[in-house]
Write a protein that holds these residues in place. Structure first.
Motif, mmCIF file in Angstrom:
data_model
loop_
_atom_site.group_PDB
_atom_site.id
_atom_site.type_symbol
_atom_site.label_atom_id
_atom_site.label_comp_id
_atom_site.label_asym_id
_atom_site.label_seq_id
_atom_site.Cartn_x
_atom_site.Cartn_y
_atom_site.Cartn_z
ATOM 1 N N LEU A 17 0.827 -1.197 0.000
ATOM 2 C CA LEU A 17 0.000 0.000 0.000
ATOM 3 C C LEU A 17 0.860 1.246 0.000
ATOM 4 O O LEU A 17 1.952 1.272 0.534
ATOM 5 N N GLN A 34 -1.659 -2.035 -6.213
ATOM 6 C CA GLN A 34 -2.453 -3.246 -6.011
ATOM 7 C C GLN A 34 -2.651 -4.005 -7.321
ATOM 8 O O GLN A 34 -2.587 -5.230 -7.347
ATOM 9 N N MET A 37 0.308 -6.270 -8.261
ATOM 10 C CA MET A 37 0.690 -7.350 -7.346
ATOM 11 C C MET A 37 1.089 -8.649 -8.049
ATOM 12 O O MET A 37 1.990 -9.336 -7.586
#
Length: 117
Positions: A17, A34, A37
């Motif tokens: 984050l 995100q 990822m």
């Protein structure tokens, strides 16, 4: 439709984050991190190549970072997080080529994000 990938993707290895949320043409820095990822295993371990999901994530973030300022903002964000999450700089440099992405400069922590176009 072929999507050109921008120079911000040297930092595709950025995971986790982001504490400061930057607005990046319909995608925040946190959302971009995100989304990327799936690239984590390749960029931080001995995985020999990025997965299809990783390359698709790169294309998705690229499509969302369509302005010079959005690419600069992501560049700064990813550059900071690459160090935090232990991204292998050599793998970050190789990622664009492995995902068949054309970037305007080498993916490197020494890149001056203010010169990203």
């Amino acid at each position: 439709m072929e999507k050109k990938l921008n120079g911000v993707f040297w930092c595709v290895g950025v995971l986790g984050l982001v504490t400061v949320v930057l607005t990046v043409h319909a995608i925040t820095c946190e959302e971009a991190v995100q989304t990327l990822m799936p690239c984590g295993a390749y960029l931080t371990t001995l995985a020999p190549s990025p997965t299809l999901a990783c390359c698709q994530a790169v294309a998705s973030v690229n499509a969302s970072a369509s302005t010079t300022q959005s690419r600069r903002d992501l560049c700064e964000c990813f550059k900071k997080k690459a160090l935090v999450y232990g991204v292998d700089p050599q793998k970050a440099k190789q990622l664009p080529g492995l995902c068949a992405a054309q970037v305007p400069f080498q993916c490197d922590l020494s890149v001056d994000c203010q010169h990203v176009l």
